[in-house]
Scaffold this motif. Sequence first.
Motif, short mmCIF file in Angstrom:
data_model
loop_
_atom_site.label_atom_id
_atom_site.label_comp_id
_atom_site.label_asym_id
_atom_site.label_seq_id
_atom_site.Cartn_x
_atom_site.Cartn_y
_atom_site.Cartn_z
N ARG A 238 0.82 -1.22 0.00
CA ARG A 238 0.00 0.00 0.00
C ARG A 238 0.85 1.27 0.00
O ARG A 238 0.38 2.32 0.42
CB ARG A 238 -0.93 0.02 1.22
N ASN A 239 2.09 1.18 -0.47
CA ASN A 239 2.86 2.41 -0.56
C ASN A 239 2.72 3.02 -1.95
O ASN A 239 2.00 2.50 -2.81
CB ASN A 239 4.33 2.19 -0.18
N PHE A 240 3.40 4.13 -2.19
CA PHE A 240 3.25 4.87 -3.44
C PHE A 240 3.51 3.98 -4.66
O PHE A 240 2.74 3.98 -5.62
CB PHE A 240 4.20 6.07 -3.45
N ALA A 241 4.60 3.21 -4.61
CA ALA A 241 4.97 2.39 -5.76
C ALA A 241 3.99 1.26 -6.01
O ALA A 241 3.92 0.73 -7.12
CB ALA A 241 6.37 1.81 -5.55
N ALA A 242 3.20 0.90 -5.00
CA ALA A 242 2.23 -0.19 -5.15
C ALA A 242 0.88 0.29 -5.65
O ALA A 242 0.08 -0.52 -6.12
CB ALA A 242 2.06 -0.92 -3.81
N ILE A 243 0.61 1.59 -5.56
CA ILE A 243 -0.73 2.05 -5.95
C ILE A 243 -0.72 3.09 -7.08
O ILE A 243 -1.79 3.44 -7.58
CB ILE A 243 -1.51 2.61 -4.75
#
Length: 321
Positions: A238-243
Amino acid sequence: MNTIFKYRYRLLQIHEFLIMCLMGVVFTSCSTGIESTKKIRMTKEDVRLMEKTPEQKFAESIQGSPLSSWPKGKPFLAMSDRTVYIFEPNGQSTENTDKSLKGKTLTFEGIENHTNPDLQEECVLIFSDGTQTYRYHTGKSTETAMKEIDSSRLPLISDIALIEEWKNQITGKTLWTKSNLWYDSTGDRKSGLKFAKVTIEDVCPATGDFPIMVKISGSEGESSYLQMNYTSDLHDSRNFAAIFFLSDPKGKYPHISKENWALIQRGKVGEGMTKEECKLSIGNPDEVRSGHNRSQTMDIWQYSDGTYLMFTDGLLTKFRQ
């Protein structure tokens, strides 16, 4: 000749019936002789060695601050009513502890050295809500805590200054979503889209499971929200790179039809889709089973939520979603 034709046709029907029965058994048993291959999961070391994406590199440029650099008065937000339990009970009794910390601002007031019963020295962080003092035991010596404690990794409290930095960095940017896990202004789930072009309207502190609430608007102009962690860990879902994507992901898949891309964005599948398209839509399967007859290959993908997909010669022919 007519009798021979009927006999051969009947054999073909029986053959097809046996194949379907065999594929049906696959869902309940591995004793049919059809290979069963579990999904292979990467270790943390495998993930660490992977090349970082542009999104991961971008997120790494926005980091929390080490304890050694915290000024007195540095603000944090209590994310949950459970936040109270990370602190030492006041007066050695939870009856004197405020149990309604959720949403309150706690300021950092300094550190204390505490000697434990085993005579080991421990660094204790002191916070205040303006009327009451809270002590957080780090479990580390002061020297170690100064190096290893980071403002982005404290449990159940979020670094307001770090969230403000995220706001400065991404507000107004055009990004593309990786997740269809969207929320409305009240925090309720709503239907979202993967790979959708959005504009970041605002970034603000959040209470709940994640420290950041990102306000987005899409082509229809309606505002929605995504919950986000502020770490850059590769395994954080759920961090920036994941969303988010920094660039349009559709450019990597020019061969996917407009109709199938619309299904993928909604997290749906349809007959005739390829394995690649199905993975983009609903992710990798938890279990894969394969078989074949004289003229066709057949694969079954199963997911932990009950979804299954059946492919014939690489194309989706049957599914339950």
